[in-house]
Design a protein around this motif. Structure first.
Motif, PDB file in Angstrom:
ATOM      1  N   GLY A 190     -13.666  -6.563   2.191  1.00 43.91           N
ATOM      2  CA  GLY A 190     -12.605  -5.578   2.049  1.00 43.91           C
ATOM      3  C   GLY A 190     -11.975  -5.277   3.397  1.00 43.91           C
ATOM      4  O   GLY A 190     -12.248  -5.946   4.398  1.00 43.91           O
ATOM      5  N   GLN A 202     -14.646   4.607   0.039  1.00 43.10           N
ATOM      6  CA  GLN A 202     -13.987   3.389  -0.432  1.00 43.10           C
ATOM      7  C   GLN A 202     -12.859   3.761  -1.394  1.00 43.10           C
ATOM      8  O   GLN A 202     -13.045   4.576  -2.298  1.00 43.10           O
ATOM      9  CB  GLN A 202     -14.978   2.465  -1.136  1.00 43.10           C
ATOM     10  CG  GLN A 202     -14.390   1.103  -1.536  1.00 43.10           C
ATOM     11  CD  GLN A 202     -14.026   1.034  -3.011  1.00 43.10           C
ATOM     12  OE1 GLN A 202     -14.848   1.319  -3.864  1.00 43.10           O
ATOM     13  NE2 GLN A 202     -12.785   0.646  -3.312  1.00 43.10           N
ATOM     14  N   TYR A 203     -11.666   3.198  -1.151  1.00 41.44           N
ATOM     15  CA  TYR A 203     -10.537   3.378  -2.061  1.00 41.44           C
ATOM     16  C   TYR A 203      -9.860   2.030  -2.250  1.00 41.44           C
ATOM     17  O   TYR A 203     -10.371   0.996  -1.801  1.00 41.44           O
ATOM     18  CB  TYR A 203      -9.575   4.445  -1.532  1.00 41.44           C
ATOM     19  CG  TYR A 203      -8.754   4.054  -0.318  1.00 41.44           C
ATOM     20  CD1 TYR A 203      -7.412   3.704  -0.437  1.00 41.44           C
ATOM     21  CD2 TYR A 203      -9.308   4.061   0.962  1.00 41.44           C
ATOM     22  CE1 TYR A 203      -6.652   3.358   0.667  1.00 41.44           C
ATOM     23  CE2 TYR A 203      -8.562   3.722   2.071  1.00 41.44           C
ATOM     24  CZ  TYR A 203      -7.238   3.367   1.918  1.00 41.44           C
ATOM     25  OH  TYR A 203      -6.491   3.022   3.018  1.00 41.44           O
ATOM     26  N   TRP A 204      -8.717   1.996  -2.925  1.00 44.53           N
ATOM     27  CA  TRP A 204      -8.058   0.721  -3.248  1.00 44.53           C
ATOM     28  C   TRP A 204      -6.604   0.707  -2.789  1.00 44.53           C
ATOM     29  O   TRP A 204      -5.907   1.717  -2.840  1.00 44.53           O
ATOM     30  CB  TRP A 204      -8.077   0.467  -4.765  1.00 44.53           C
ATOM     31  CG  TRP A 204      -9.437   0.216  -5.315  1.00 44.53           C
ATOM     32  CD1 TRP A 204     -10.317   1.151  -5.808  1.00 44.53           C
ATOM     33  CD2 TRP A 204     -10.085  -1.053  -5.425  1.00 44.53           C
ATOM     34  NE1 TRP A 204     -11.467   0.540  -6.208  1.00 44.53           N
ATOM     35  CE2 TRP A 204     -11.363  -0.805  -5.997  1.00 44.53           C
ATOM     36  CE3 TRP A 204      -9.721  -2.359  -5.103  1.00 44.53           C
ATOM     37  CZ2 TRP A 204     -12.274  -1.834  -6.253  1.00 44.53           C
ATOM     38  CZ3 TRP A 204     -10.621  -3.379  -5.362  1.00 44.53           C
ATOM     39  CH2 TRP A 204     -11.879  -3.113  -5.927  1.00 44.53           C
ATOM     40  N   ASP A 205      -6.179  -0.437  -2.337  1.00 42.71           N
ATOM     41  CA  ASP A 205      -4.766  -0.766  -2.154  1.00 42.71           C
ATOM     42  C   ASP A 205      -4.627  -2.259  -2.454  1.00 42.71           C
ATOM     43  O   ASP A 205      -5.476  -2.817  -3.163  1.00 42.71           O
ATOM     44  CB  ASP A 205      -4.275  -0.392  -0.744  1.00 42.71           C
ATOM     45  CG  ASP A 205      -3.538   0.956  -0.726  1.00 42.71           C
ATOM     46  OD1 ASP A 205      -2.776   1.201  -1.674  1.00 42.71           O
ATOM     47  OD2 ASP A 205      -3.728   1.738   0.216  1.00 42.71           O
ATOM     48  N   ALA A 206      -3.606  -2.924  -1.938  1.00 43.25           N
ATOM     49  CA  ALA A 206      -3.398  -4.329  -2.283  1.00 43.25           C
ATOM     50  C   ALA A 206      -2.965  -5.131  -1.065  1.00 43.25           C
ATOM     51  O   ALA A 206      -2.451  -4.584  -0.078  1.00 43.25           O
ATOM     52  CB  ALA A 206      -2.347  -4.456  -3.395  1.00 43.25           C
ATOM     53  N   PHE A 255     -11.393   6.705  -5.863  1.00 42.79           N
ATOM     54  CA  PHE A 255     -12.117   6.514  -4.607  1.00 42.79           C
ATOM     55  C   PHE A 255     -13.528   7.033  -4.784  1.00 42.79           C
ATOM     56  O   PHE A 255     -13.838   7.755  -5.741  1.00 42.79           O
ATOM     57  CB  PHE A 255     -11.415   7.213  -3.444  1.00 42.79           C
ATOM     58  CG  PHE A 255     -11.519   8.715  -3.470  1.00 42.79           C
ATOM     59  CD1 PHE A 255     -12.543   9.371  -2.774  1.00 42.79           C
ATOM     60  CD2 PHE A 255     -10.615   9.485  -4.185  1.00 42.79           C
ATOM     61  CE1 PHE A 255     -12.653  10.750  -2.796  1.00 42.79           C
ATOM     62  CE2 PHE A 255     -10.723  10.875  -4.210  1.00 42.79           C
ATOM     63  CZ  PHE A 255     -11.740  11.504  -3.510  1.00 42.79           C
ATOM     64  N   PRO A 258      -5.369  -6.604  -5.702  1.00 37.54           N
ATOM     65  CA  PRO A 258      -6.100  -5.396  -5.299  1.00 37.54           C
ATOM     66  C   PRO A 258      -7.217  -5.752  -4.319  1.00 37.54           C
ATOM     67  O   PRO A 258      -7.815  -6.831  -4.412  1.00 37.54           O
ATOM     68  CB  PRO A 258      -6.691  -4.878  -6.617  1.00 37.54           C
ATOM     69  CG  PRO A 258      -5.964  -5.599  -7.700  1.00 37.54           C
ATOM     70  CD  PRO A 258      -5.527  -6.905  -7.128  1.00 37.54           C
ATOM     71  N   ILE A 259      -7.465  -4.861  -3.384  1.00 35.78           N
ATOM     72  CA  ILE A 259      -8.532  -5.098  -2.417  1.00 35.78           C
ATOM     73  C   ILE A 259      -9.134  -3.758  -2.009  1.00 35.78           C
ATOM     74  O   ILE A 259      -8.402  -2.775  -1.836  1.00 35.78           O
ATOM     75  CB  ILE A 259      -8.007  -5.881  -1.191  1.00 35.78           C
ATOM     76  CG1 ILE A 259      -9.161  -6.305  -0.285  1.00 35.78           C
ATOM     77  CG2 ILE A 259      -6.968  -5.090  -0.421  1.00 35.78           C
ATOM     78  CD1 ILE A 259      -8.745  -7.314   0.786  1.00 35.78           C
ATOM     79  N   PRO A 260     -10.467  -3.677  -1.885  1.00 39.85           N
ATOM     80  CA  PRO A 260     -11.073  -2.407  -1.480  1.00 39.85           C
ATOM     81  C   PRO A 260     -10.838  -2.108   0.000  1.00 39.85           C
ATOM     82  O   PRO A 260     -10.838  -3.014   0.839  1.00 39.85           O
ATOM     83  CB  PRO A 260     -12.561  -2.625  -1.765  1.00 39.85           C
ATOM     84  CG  PRO A 260     -12.758  -4.101  -1.703  1.00 39.85           C
ATOM     85  CD  PRO A 260     -11.473  -4.705  -2.189  1.00 39.85           C
ATOM     86  N   LEU A 263      -6.116   2.236  -9.577  1.00 38.10           N
ATOM     87  CA  LEU A 263      -6.393   2.005  -8.156  1.00 38.10           C
ATOM     88  C   LEU A 263      -6.416   3.300  -7.348  1.00 38.10           C
ATOM     89  O   LEU A 263      -6.670   3.276  -6.153  1.00 38.10           O
ATOM     90  CB  LEU A 263      -5.355   1.047  -7.555  1.00 38.10           C
ATOM     91  CG  LEU A 263      -5.412  -0.412  -8.000  1.00 38.10           C
ATOM     92  CD1 LEU A 263      -4.559  -1.267  -7.084  1.00 38.10           C
ATOM     93  CD2 LEU A 263      -6.827  -0.942  -8.031  1.00 38.10           C
ATOM     94  N   HIS A 299       0.819  -1.208   0.000  1.00 40.37           N
ATOM     95  CA  HIS A 299       0.000   0.000   0.000  1.00 40.37           C
ATOM     96  C   HIS A 299       0.856   1.262   0.000  1.00 40.37           C
ATOM     97  O   HIS A 299       2.031   1.233   0.356  1.00 40.37           O
ATOM     98  CB  HIS A 299      -0.942   0.008   1.214  1.00 40.37           C
ATOM     99  CG  HIS A 299      -0.253   0.092   2.533  1.00 40.37           C
ATOM    100  ND1 HIS A 299      -0.663   0.954   3.525  1.00 40.37           N
ATOM    101  CD2 HIS A 299       0.814  -0.568   3.040  1.00 40.37           C
ATOM    102  CE1 HIS A 299       0.122   0.824   4.586  1.00 40.37           C
ATOM    103  NE2 HIS A 299       1.018  -0.091   4.319  1.00 40.37           N
TER     104      HIS A 299
END
Length: 399
Positions: free
Chosen positions: A254, A145-149, A121, A84-86, A118, A50
């Motif tokens: 998530g 909600q956003y994205w990382d891994a 958001f 990727p995961i929310p 990614l 992240h």
């Protein structure tokens, strides 16, 4: 006596990444690990790749930008290991960070990701808030909600080592470094091979000559420096323990990014093998001996925060019955005043003129191990010259 270009001490993610990068650059590499690969901190992190959204609060913008670039690279180079995961950030009436603050932070996060896919958001409409199972809705004002891994840190480290081996690196486990002697233009490194049975019985003492030595021993970086001749000054450090709890509670789809109800920190509530992983803490240790263990105070802290947001699963005592596992990772931070939570997370590289062929690494992040590796290779090239490259480090696939 065997001679190599480079000896690396430590088989965590930084040592593994340096071994891979150096081997790709054509250097002969020997990595020594006193236990087994990824046995310590690199198997006990929060398992995230992240950018570090929270580092924006302490002004670490270059680190966030670098981390986001590495997130993008690892998603491409290790698609079976990094996913990727929310992430969800709930904002309540009594939250210290307002909806405007969160939105501003996420906007900057997107900007620093150079508008990677990614980096997007959104604000989740209130009609969908109940989809996060068990989350307290009373007082909830906004949900972002956003994205990382996410990754399996141990498997990722082992994959990097596997790739380094394929490029010719020698990887020796149960090999404890005992001496590093600085000579003109090179070092002599002594190490002991220890039986894997755990009784620390020495089976052989070996010496190797190296043009450069990288001390990537993580929390034991200064312990390695104590073996150096002539003696060398070590950096003042603190050991900071990060503990996690695995709960027998079905996971959400998530990761929840939650503001602590006790202090200024944030913690993550994450899915892990179908269950719920909660972490992490920031506990300064007075000494480092044996396997790190979660403290009762850390357990109460993590469960207290979890119960604050997910009260339907009972109070802290009821939640303790749901704890199925715990683990702790220890990271190195420069000794400073102030809260460990706000300390810089960049890797520090220390080299002294009296020992020109030795470089020591302090700290660092799982996400940015590749950047650390390339920076170390730059130092190696300046110290002992370059070699004929075998592969392009930025194109090496991991599996």
């Amino acid at each position: 006596m065997e001679a190599v270009d480079l000896v690396i001490i430590g088989g965590g993610i930084n040592g593994a990444g340096i071994a891979q990068c150096a081997s790709a650059a054509g250097y002969s590499v020997l990595l020594l690990e006193k236990s087994t690969i990824a046995a310590q901190t690199s198997a006990n992190s929060s398992k995230l790749i992240h950018g570090g959204l929270r580092y924006l609060e302490s002004g670490q913008l270059p680190l966030v930008r670098k981390s986001l670039a590495e997130r993008k690279a690892l998603l491409q180079l290790a698609p079976s290991l990094v996913n990727p995961i929310p992430f969800y950030i709930p904002v309540y009436e009594n939250s210290r960070r307002s909806p405007w603050t969160i939105r501003a932070g996420l906007s900057l996060y997107a900007l620093l990701s150079e508008f990677d896919a990614l980096g997007q958001f959104k604000s989740i409409p209130s009609v969908h808030w109940s989809k996060i199972k068990g989350l307290k809705l009373q007082g909830l004002k906004a949900l972002y909600q956003y994205w990382d891994a996410q990754t399996d840190d141990k498997l990722l480290t082992e994959a990097v080592i596997k790739n380094a081996r394929s490029l010719g690196a020698q990887i020796i486990e149960h090999a404890k470094c005992t001496t590093i002697e600085q000579h003109k233009g090179h070092c002599k490194v002594g190490y002991q091979l220890v039986e894997a049975a755990g009784n620390n019985a020495v089976t052989e003492t070996v010496q190797v000559e190296a043009l450069a030595v990288i001390n990537a021993a993580g929390p034991w970086v200064n312990e390695v420096l104590a073996c150096v001749k002539p003696q060398i000054a070590a950096e003042a450090i603190e050991w900071v323990q990060g503990s996690h709890l695995l709960l027998d509670i079905p996971a959400n789809d998530g990761i929840l990014y939650l503001e602590s109800c006790f202090d200024q920190r944030v913690i993550f509530v994450m899915p892990w093998n179908g269950q719920t992983l909660v972490g992490t803490t920031e506990t300064v240790l007075e000494q480092l001996s044996g396997k790190p263990q979660i403290t009762e105070a850390e357990t109460d802290y993590l469960l207290g925060i979890y119960q604050h947001y997910f009260s339907e699963f009972g109070d802290v005592e009821a939640l303790k019955a749901r704890v199925v596992d715990s683990f702790c990772g220890v990271r190195v931070l420069p000794k400073q005043t102030g809260n460990a939570f706000d300390r810089p997370r960049d890797t520090l590289q220390k080299n002294q003129a009296s020992h020109p062929n030795l470089l020591s690494l302090y700290g660092g992040k799982l996400t940015t191990y590749r950047t650390t590796a390339t920076e170390v290779i730059d130092w190696i090239e300046q110290t002992i010259g370059d070699r004929q490259a075998l592969a392009d480090f930025d194109k090496l696939q991991l599996e």
